[in-house]
Write a protein that holds these residues in place. Structure first.
Motif, PDB file in Angstrom:
ATOM      1  N   VAL A 118     -37.547 -11.909   0.712  1.00 35.92           N
ATOM      2  CA  VAL A 118     -36.540 -11.090   0.029  1.00 35.92           C
ATOM      3  C   VAL A 118     -37.192  -9.897  -0.676  1.00 35.92           C
ATOM      4  O   VAL A 118     -36.625  -8.802  -0.726  1.00 35.92           O
ATOM      5  CB  VAL A 118     -35.747 -11.959  -0.971  1.00 35.92           C
ATOM      6  CG1 VAL A 118     -34.860 -11.089  -1.858  1.00 35.92           C
ATOM      7  CG2 VAL A 118     -34.898 -12.974  -0.223  1.00 35.92           C
ATOM      8  N   SER A 119     -38.379 -10.105  -1.202  1.00 41.22           N
ATOM      9  CA  SER A 119     -39.054  -9.031  -1.953  1.00 41.22           C
ATOM     10  C   SER A 119     -39.530  -7.897  -1.059  1.00 41.22           C
ATOM     11  O   SER A 119     -39.869  -6.817  -1.551  1.00 41.22           O
ATOM     12  CB  SER A 119     -40.250  -9.604  -2.730  1.00 41.22           C
ATOM     13  OG  SER A 119     -41.339  -9.902  -1.860  1.00 41.22           O
ATOM     14  N   LEU A 120     -39.573  -8.122   0.251  1.00 38.78           N
ATOM     15  CA  LEU A 120     -40.105  -7.109   1.167  1.00 38.78           C
ATOM     16  C   LEU A 120     -39.051  -6.124   1.654  1.00 38.78           C
ATOM     17  O   LEU A 120     -39.365  -5.238   2.455  1.00 38.78           O
ATOM     18  CB  LEU A 120     -40.764  -7.792   2.369  1.00 38.78           C
ATOM     19  CG  LEU A 120     -42.021  -8.604   2.055  1.00 38.78           C
ATOM     20  CD1 LEU A 120     -42.549  -9.269   3.314  1.00 38.78           C
ATOM     21  CD2 LEU A 120     -43.099  -7.731   1.424  1.00 38.78           C
ATOM     22  N   LYS A 121     -37.831  -6.271   1.190  1.00 39.87           N
ATOM     23  CA  LYS A 121     -36.799  -5.302   1.569  1.00 39.87           C
ATOM     24  C   LYS A 121     -37.216  -3.911   1.093  1.00 39.87           C
ATOM     25  O   LYS A 121     -37.547  -3.721  -0.071  1.00 39.87           O
ATOM     26  CB  LYS A 121     -35.456  -5.674   0.958  1.00 39.87           C
ATOM     27  CG  LYS A 121     -34.335  -4.723   1.365  1.00 39.87           C
ATOM     28  CD  LYS A 121     -33.011  -5.130   0.763  1.00 39.87           C
ATOM     29  CE  LYS A 121     -31.897  -4.175   1.207  1.00 39.87           C
ATOM     30  NZ  LYS A 121     -30.584  -4.547   0.630  1.00 39.87           N
ATOM     31  N   GLY A 122     -37.225  -2.967   1.989  1.00 46.63           N
ATOM     32  CA  GLY A 122     -37.609  -1.602   1.633  1.00 46.63           C
ATOM     33  C   GLY A 122     -39.062  -1.287   1.873  1.00 46.63           C
ATOM     34  O   GLY A 122     -39.450  -0.114   1.863  1.00 46.63           O
ATOM     35  N   ALA A 123     -39.886  -2.303   2.087  1.00 45.55           N
ATOM     36  CA  ALA A 123     -41.301  -2.062   2.374  1.00 45.55           C
ATOM     37  C   ALA A 123     -41.442  -1.556   3.805  1.00 45.55           C
ATOM     38  O   ALA A 123     -40.676  -1.938   4.690  1.00 45.55           O
ATOM     39  CB  ALA A 123     -42.115  -3.337   2.179  1.00 45.55           C
ATOM     40  N   SER A 124     -42.424  -0.711   4.046  1.00 44.65           N
ATOM     41  CA  SER A 124     -42.630  -0.188   5.392  1.00 44.65           C
ATOM     42  C   SER A 124     -43.157  -1.289   6.308  1.00 44.65           C
ATOM     43  O   SER A 124     -43.792  -2.251   5.854  1.00 44.65           O
ATOM     44  CB  SER A 124     -43.625   0.973   5.372  1.00 44.65           C
ATOM     45  OG  SER A 124     -44.932   0.508   5.066  1.00 44.65           O
ATOM     46  N   PHE A 125     -42.909  -1.143   7.596  1.00 44.50           N
ATOM     47  CA  PHE A 125     -43.351  -2.152   8.549  1.00 44.50           C
ATOM     48  C   PHE A 125     -44.862  -2.331   8.511  1.00 44.50           C
ATOM     49  O   PHE A 125     -45.368  -3.451   8.440  1.00 44.50           O
ATOM     50  CB  PHE A 125     -42.906  -1.776   9.966  1.00 44.50           C
ATOM     51  CG  PHE A 125     -43.473  -2.683  11.024  1.00 44.50           C
ATOM     52  CD1 PHE A 125     -43.024  -3.985  11.151  1.00 44.50           C
ATOM     53  CD2 PHE A 125     -44.470  -2.241  11.888  1.00 44.50           C
ATOM     54  CE1 PHE A 125     -43.551  -4.832  12.122  1.00 44.50           C
ATOM     55  CE2 PHE A 125     -45.002  -3.071  12.858  1.00 44.50           C
ATOM     56  CZ  PHE A 125     -44.535  -4.376  12.972  1.00 44.50           C
ATOM     57  N   PHE A 126     -45.592  -1.230   8.560  1.00 46.34           N
ATOM     58  CA  PHE A 126     -47.055  -1.339   8.586  1.00 46.34           C
ATOM     59  C   PHE A 126     -47.611  -1.819   7.248  1.00 46.34           C
ATOM     60  O   PHE A 126     -48.671  -2.431   7.195  1.00 46.34           O
ATOM     61  CB  PHE A 126     -47.665   0.003   8.992  1.00 46.34           C
ATOM     62  CG  PHE A 126     -47.377   0.379  10.416  1.00 46.34           C
ATOM     63  CD1 PHE A 126     -48.025  -0.261  11.459  1.00 46.34           C
ATOM     64  CD2 PHE A 126     -46.413   1.329  10.725  1.00 46.34           C
ATOM     65  CE1 PHE A 126     -47.751   0.047  12.789  1.00 46.34           C
ATOM     66  CE2 PHE A 126     -46.128   1.652  12.045  1.00 46.34           C
ATOM     67  CZ  PHE A 126     -46.800   1.012  13.078  1.00 46.34           C
ATOM     68  N   ALA A 153     -47.632 -10.597  -1.722  1.00 42.17           N
ATOM     69  CA  ALA A 153     -46.815 -11.041  -0.584  1.00 42.17           C
ATOM     70  C   ALA A 153     -47.695 -11.535   0.555  1.00 42.17           C
ATOM     71  O   ALA A 153     -47.420 -12.575   1.166  1.00 42.17           O
ATOM     72  CB  ALA A 153     -45.922  -9.898  -0.108  1.00 42.17           C
ATOM     73  N   HIS A 154     -48.757 -10.820   0.837  1.00 38.08           N
ATOM     74  CA  HIS A 154     -49.676 -11.235   1.905  1.00 38.08           C
ATOM     75  C   HIS A 154     -50.311 -12.588   1.577  1.00 38.08           C
ATOM     76  O   HIS A 154     -50.493 -13.435   2.453  1.00 38.08           O
ATOM     77  CB  HIS A 154     -50.760 -10.179   2.099  1.00 38.08           C
ATOM     78  CG  HIS A 154     -50.236  -8.895   2.659  1.00 38.08           C
ATOM     79  ND1 HIS A 154     -50.837  -7.683   2.430  1.00 38.08           N
ATOM     80  CD2 HIS A 154     -49.159  -8.626   3.434  1.00 38.08           C
ATOM     81  CE1 HIS A 154     -50.156  -6.732   3.049  1.00 38.08           C
ATOM     82  NE2 HIS A 154     -49.128  -7.286   3.663  1.00 38.08           N
ATOM     83  N   ALA A 155     -50.638 -12.774   0.304  1.00 37.37           N
ATOM     84  CA  ALA A 155     -51.303 -14.013  -0.102  1.00 37.37           C
ATOM     85  C   ALA A 155     -50.372 -15.224  -0.026  1.00 37.37           C
ATOM     86  O   ALA A 155     -50.813 -16.337   0.260  1.00 37.37           O
ATOM     87  CB  ALA A 155     -51.851 -13.861  -1.518  1.00 37.37           C
ATOM     88  N   LEU A 156     -49.069 -15.015  -0.284  1.00 37.50           N
ATOM     89  CA  LEU A 156     -48.132 -16.138  -0.360  1.00 37.50           C
ATOM     90  C   LEU A 156     -47.269 -16.307   0.880  1.00 37.50           C
ATOM     91  O   LEU A 156     -46.477 -17.240   0.961  1.00 37.50           O
ATOM     92  CB  LEU A 156     -47.227 -15.962  -1.585  1.00 37.50           C
ATOM     93  CG  LEU A 156     -47.909 -16.136  -2.944  1.00 37.50           C
ATOM     94  CD1 LEU A 156     -46.948 -15.797  -4.075  1.00 37.50           C
ATOM     95  CD2 LEU A 156     -48.430 -17.555  -3.119  1.00 37.50           C
ATOM     96  N   ALA A 157     -47.406 -15.417   1.860  1.00 38.56           N
ATOM     97  CA  ALA A 157     -46.583 -15.513   3.069  1.00 38.56           C
ATOM     98  C   ALA A 157     -46.853 -16.801   3.839  1.00 38.56           C
ATOM     99  O   ALA A 157     -46.008 -17.255   4.607  1.00 38.56           O
ATOM    100  CB  ALA A 157     -46.829 -14.310   3.966  1.00 38.56           C
ATOM    101  N   ARG A 194     -46.691  -5.777   7.484  1.00 39.71           N
ATOM    102  CA  ARG A 194     -46.813  -6.432   8.788  1.00 39.71           C
ATOM    103  C   ARG A 194     -47.502  -7.791   8.699  1.00 39.71           C
ATOM    104  O   ARG A 194     -47.044  -8.783   9.277  1.00 39.71           O
ATOM    105  CB  ARG A 194     -47.582  -5.520   9.746  1.00 39.71           C
ATOM    106  CG  ARG A 194     -47.634  -5.993  11.189  1.00 39.71           C
ATOM    107  CD  ARG A 194     -48.384  -4.978  12.051  1.00 39.71           C
ATOM    108  NE  ARG A 194     -48.291  -5.308  13.469  1.00 39.71           N
ATOM    109  CZ  ARG A 194     -49.088  -6.163  14.092  1.00 39.71           C
ATOM    110  NH1 ARG A 194     -50.036  -6.792  13.409  1.00 39.71           N
ATOM    111  NH2 ARG A 194     -48.937  -6.403  15.383  1.00 39.71           N
ATOM    112  N   LYS A 195     -48.594  -7.841   7.972  1.00 36.79           N
ATOM    113  CA  LYS A 195     -49.353  -9.080   7.851  1.00 36.79           C
ATOM    114  C   LYS A 195     -48.512 -10.180   7.220  1.00 36.79           C
ATOM    115  O   LYS A 195     -48.526 -11.337   7.666  1.00 36.79           O
ATOM    116  CB  LYS A 195     -50.619  -8.832   7.015  1.00 36.79           C
ATOM    117  CG  LYS A 195     -51.477 -10.054   6.805  1.00 36.79           C
ATOM    118  CD  LYS A 195     -52.681  -9.727   5.946  1.00 36.79           C
ATOM    119  CE  LYS A 195     -53.515 -10.970   5.631  1.00 36.79           C
ATOM    120  NZ  LYS A 195     -54.663 -10.645   4.741  1.00 36.79           N
ATOM    121  N   ALA A 196     -47.771  -9.833   6.184  1.00 35.61           N
ATOM    122  CA  ALA A 196     -46.920 -10.819   5.520  1.00 35.61           C
ATOM    123  C   ALA A 196     -45.800 -11.277   6.442  1.00 35.61           C
ATOM    124  O   ALA A 196     -45.460 -12.470   6.481  1.00 35.61           O
ATOM    125  CB  ALA A 196     -46.341 -10.238   4.234  1.00 35.61           C
TER     126      ALA A 196
END
Length: 242
Positions: free
Chosen positions: A157-165, A140-144, A168-170
């Motif tokens: 869409v794939s980041l739903k449920g991921a923590s903010f920290f 996700a960080h690489a493709l953001a 964050r970079k993405a």
């Protein structure tokens, strides 16, 4: 042939008995249909079944191939290369290959770098998200910052449920890629923000747009979509000032 179906369910007794009929209409003296022979017992037969138009046939074949493990990686990879120009067959092979260990995932990961075909990137990203969820944030960080909005939406869409920290970079890259108008993109961002709206607004949005009276559409829409007490208050200030 013409096929039509009649489905009915015995709901009057609150049961789950599902029944119905499928009718085939053809010429009275026409030949009977020849059912295709499908070989699920060999790797070559399973690969051939991936070409089948029936979803249950090809999904069963895919599951059987994955069940055979890394031993079929080379054969699935050969199938992928043979059908590179067929987007459907390519996608089916990528989905299987992603589940065949490190070598398979490494081959699928090459598609993440496709420069002019966002569809390749999206299929590879989805397949790896399913097969290797632990590696999601790194991808996700690489493709953001992808140049393709469709790829960035998929990442969001794939980041739903991921923590903010954790993401964050993405999120920074995804917010930067928002043009202020695309509603599909805005809703994808909303999915990414879910459960962490206040952190996103306070730490990522507010610093970018510190003066509500000067907000343009990008800031307005982001504040509206986040809908935190702070963003609503700033949006109110924006409306009153403008």
């Amino acid at each position: 042939s013409l096929f039509f179906s009649d489905f009915y369910n015995d709901t009057s007794r609150r049961t789950n008995q599902v029944s119905g009929s499928i009718y085939r209409i053809t010429r009275k003296n026409g030949p009977k249909p020849i059912m295709p022979k499908i070989d699920f017992s060999t790797v070559s037969g399973l690969l051939n079944a991936l070409k089948n138009p029936a979803v249950n046939v090809r999904s069963h074949a895919a599951a059987r191939l994955v069940g055979k493990g890394v031993g079929v990686t080379d054969q699935v990879l050969a199938f992928l290369r043979e059908n590179e120009k067929d987007t459907n067959l390519r996608s089916r092979a990528v989905w299987v290959l992603a589940q065949l260990g490190k070598q398979g995932r490494a081959e699928v990961s090459k598609y993440l770098n496709a420069e002019d075909e966002p569809e390749k990137v999206i299929v590879a990203y989805r397949a790896l998200r399913h097969a290797d969820p632990k590696g999601l944030l790194g991808r996700a960080h690489a493709l953001a910052g992808s140049k393709f909005p469709s790829v960035r939406r998929e990442v969001a869409v794939s980041l739903k449920g991921a923590s903010f920290f954790g993401c964050r970079k993405a999120l920074i890259g995804l917010i930067d890629g928002y043009d202020g108008r695309n509603r599909y993109y805005l809703e994808a961002l909303g999915v990414a923000f879910h459960g962490k709206e206040r952190e996103v607004y306070e730490q990522l949005i507010r610093p970018l747009f510190p003066k509500p009276d000067q907000w343009q559409w990008k800031a307005k829409n982001l504040a509206w979509r986040l809908h935190t007490p702070e963003s609503v208050r700033d949006l109110d200030l924006c409306i009153r000032a403008q």
